[in-house]
Design a protein around this motif. Structure first.
Motif, PDB file in Angstrom:
ATOM      1  N   ILE A   1       0.872  -1.183   0.000  1.00  0.00           N
ATOM      2  CA  ILE A   1       0.000   0.000   0.000  1.00  0.00           C
ATOM      3  C   ILE A   1       0.904   1.226   0.000  1.00  0.00           C
ATOM      4  N   ASP A   2       0.827   1.963  -1.122  1.00  0.00           N
ATOM      5  CA  ASP A   2       1.606   3.200  -1.212  1.00  0.00           C
ATOM      6  C   ASP A   2       0.668   4.375  -0.946  1.00  0.00           C
ATOM      7  N   GLY A   3       1.091   5.235  -0.009  1.00  0.00           N
ATOM      8  CA  GLY A   3       0.255   6.402   0.299  1.00  0.00           C
ATOM      9  C   GLY A   3      -0.765   6.110   1.384  1.00  0.00           C
TER      10      GLY A   3
ATOM     11  N   ARG B   1       0.151  20.060  -8.536  1.00  0.00           N
ATOM     12  CA  ARG B   1      -0.768  19.007  -8.098  1.00  0.00           C
ATOM     13  C   ARG B   1       0.018  18.024  -7.226  1.00  0.00           C
ATOM     14  N   TYR B   2      -0.453  17.728  -6.019  1.00  0.00           N
ATOM     15  CA  TYR B   2       0.254  16.794  -5.146  1.00  0.00           C
ATOM     16  C   TYR B   2      -0.728  16.159  -4.184  1.00  0.00           C
ATOM     17  N   SER B   3      -0.808  14.786  -4.248  1.00  0.00           N
ATOM     18  CA  SER B   3      -1.824  14.108  -3.431  1.00  0.00           C
ATOM     19  C   SER B   3      -1.214  13.435  -2.194  1.00  0.00           C
TER      20      SER B   3
ATOM     21  N   LEU C   1       8.455  15.147  -8.563  1.00  0.00           N
ATOM     22  CA  LEU C   1       9.785  15.014  -7.982  1.00  0.00           C
ATOM     23  C   LEU C   1       9.725  14.829  -6.484  1.00  0.00           C
ATOM     24  N   TYR C   2      10.568  13.915  -6.014  1.00  0.00           N
ATOM     25  CA  TYR C   2      10.805  13.773  -4.591  1.00  0.00           C
ATOM     26  C   TYR C   2      12.328  13.800  -4.397  1.00  0.00           C
ATOM     27  N   PRO C   3      12.888  15.020  -4.266  1.00  0.00           N
ATOM     28  CA  PRO C   3      14.354  15.136  -4.202  1.00  0.00           C
ATOM     29  C   PRO C   3      14.895  14.734  -2.837  1.00  0.00           C
TER      30      PRO C   3
HETATM   31  P1  P6P Z   1       5.591  13.344   1.886  1.00  0.00           P
HETATM   32  C1  P6P Z   1       3.648   7.873   0.910  1.00  0.00           C
HETATM   33  O1  P6P Z   1       4.036   7.808   2.287  1.00  0.00           O
HETATM   34  C2  P6P Z   1       4.912   8.044   0.108  1.00  0.00           C
HETATM   35  O2  P6P Z   1       5.762   6.967   0.286  1.00  0.00           O
HETATM   36  C3  P6P Z   1       4.560   8.236  -1.356  1.00  0.00           C
HETATM   37  O3  P6P Z   1       3.429   7.570  -1.726  1.00  0.00           O
HETATM   38  C4  P6P Z   1       4.392   9.734  -1.484  1.00  0.00           C
HETATM   39  O4  P6P Z   1       4.730  10.223  -2.760  1.00  0.00           O
HETATM   40  C5  P6P Z   1       5.361  10.279  -0.432  1.00  0.00           C
HETATM   41  O5  P6P Z   1       5.562   9.241   0.526  1.00  0.00           O
HETATM   42  C6  P6P Z   1       4.792  11.492   0.277  1.00  0.00           C
HETATM   43  O6  P6P Z   1       5.777  11.925   1.182  1.00  0.00           O
HETATM   44  O7  P6P Z   1       6.917  13.574   2.603  1.00  0.00           O
HETATM   45  O8  P6P Z   1       5.357  14.364   0.799  1.00  0.00           O
HETATM   46  O9  P6P Z   1       4.421  13.209   2.817  1.00  0.00           O
END
Ligand code: P6P
Length: 355
Positions: A132-134, A252-254, A272-274
């Motif tokens: 489960i991602d997110g 946009r960011y969920s 991006l997740y730097p």
């Molecule tokens: P942040 C969810 O915990 C996750 O692993 C990804 O699904 C998501 O893109 C990211 O972390 C969100 O992290 O630090 O923005 O809350």
């Protein structure tokens, strides 16, 4: 008179599409009924079953005990484990135990790979997954996902360290995700394009919804958690300042990678997740998050980068290694990289000037 082949009417085309199930589509892709084709078809069928079981439980979240909330445990990532994380992790294990094809499962939720000894003599495949991602979105009924990657097992892994998994992302045989949203979608690639299926609950089948998905070369969307601005390298701040000052960009960011990625895949742009001060290598994990998505975006004509290296070329040193992620449309990934390159050039010039 020779039989005139009537063009398929709309009704027949719809029927044909409704008959294109996931396992059938895999065989069509490979134009083969050989052993590996059959294996991949069976593996994707198992993924679909896991997806249906998880989607079913999510649809009852809030109504059934034990779906929402935390288990009170902490996983190998140091994150609080949701009940749904554990359930989904166990679903994949159960589904693949019966498959006979998978000898090992490597999951975000498990420190070590899970072995299925009875499968190992013949099961030459490993499933790597984020069940489960997110999961922070579960309790507020927003989209979440599962991410998967299938690799061939190389060698016998006698010591149970699964060192053969520590290879670059181009070794992946298949990759994809399930998006649990207004509808449940399964998006996958076995290296012959990216294709999406939508779950038809009345049939209990994933039905083909979109073939050969291509990401636009540019899109207006940039998807990043700007709350981390204070933790970023100056080059990333330069990119953010650029999009803040130029027309034509939309944020946009969920908070759930699968949903944010699906939007980029569908409409173009960049996610991006730097790296950050707290997590210099970024938050996302290579083997079961960034590498599978990099495989997909590459197949869809886009790109994935760490900022300084093609994501698919990264060779992990450990199972749960993290990488920075810049992924999406070619032009937009290149734009982010240009700010990184500019800052690196300036730093080099400063160093040379001092020497
Ligand atoms: P942040 C969810 O915990 C996750 O692993 C990804 O699904 C998501 O893109 C990211 O972390 C969100 O992290 O630090 O923005 O809350």
């Amino acid at each position: 008179m020779a039989d005139v082949v009537q063009p398929l009417g709309e009704a027949e085309r719809t029927l044909d599409r409704d008959c294109t199930t996931l396992s059938r589509h895999v065989l069509q892709q490979l134009q083969s009924f050989g052993a590996e084709a059959q294996d991949l078809s069976a593996l994707m069928n198992r993924i679909a079953l896991a997806a249906k079981l998880i989607a079913r439980r999510l649809s009852r979240a809030g109504l059934v005990e034990g779906v929402l909330g935390f288990t009170g445990e902490t996983n190998v990532q140091g994150e609080s484990v949701k009940k749904m994380d554990t359930y989904a992790n166990d679903v994949f294990i159960s589904v693949f135990k019966q498959s006979g094809l998978v000898c090992r499962l490597a999951s975000e939720e498990m420190e070590k790979p899970y072995y299925i000894p009875e499968n190992c003599p013949i099961g030459r495949y490993t499933l790597l997954y984020d069940p489960i991602d997110g999961s922070s979105n579960i309790d507020i009924n927003l989209n979440i996902g599962s991410i998967f990657s299938i690799r061939r097992q190389e060698g016998d892994d006698i010591d149970g360290e699964a060192r053969d998994l520590l290879q670059h992302g181009r070794k992946q045989l298949a990759a994809g995700y399930i998006l649990y949203g207004p509808s449940t979608m399964l998006v996958y690639s076995i290296g012959r394009g990216v294709h999406s299926f939508t779950l038809d609950p009345s049939l209990g089948e994933f039905i083909l919804s979109n073939e050969n998905i291509k990401v636009p070369d540019h899109g207006s969307i940039y998807s990043v958690n700007e709350g981390n601005f204070w933790q970023w390298d100056e080059s990333i701040r330069d990119f953010i300042r650029y999009v803040h000052r130029h027309e034509g960009y939309t944020a946009r960011y969920s908070g759930a990678l699968v949903g944010d990625f699906h939007r980029i895949l569908s409409q173009g742009g960049v996610f991006l997740y730097p790296g950050t001060l707290k997590k210099p290598e970024g938050k996302l994990r290579l083997l079961y998050e960034t590498a599978p998505l990099a495989f997909l975006i590459d197949q869809a004509g886009g790109r994935a980068s760490t900022g300084t290296q093609e994501l698919l070329d990264v060779v992990p040193k450990a199972l749960h290694q993290r990488t920075p992620l810049i992924i999406g449309s070619n032009e937009d990934v290149a734009l982010v990289e240009s700010f990184i390159q500019e800052r690196a050039r300036e730093a080099q010039e400063t160093t040379m000037a001092r020497s």
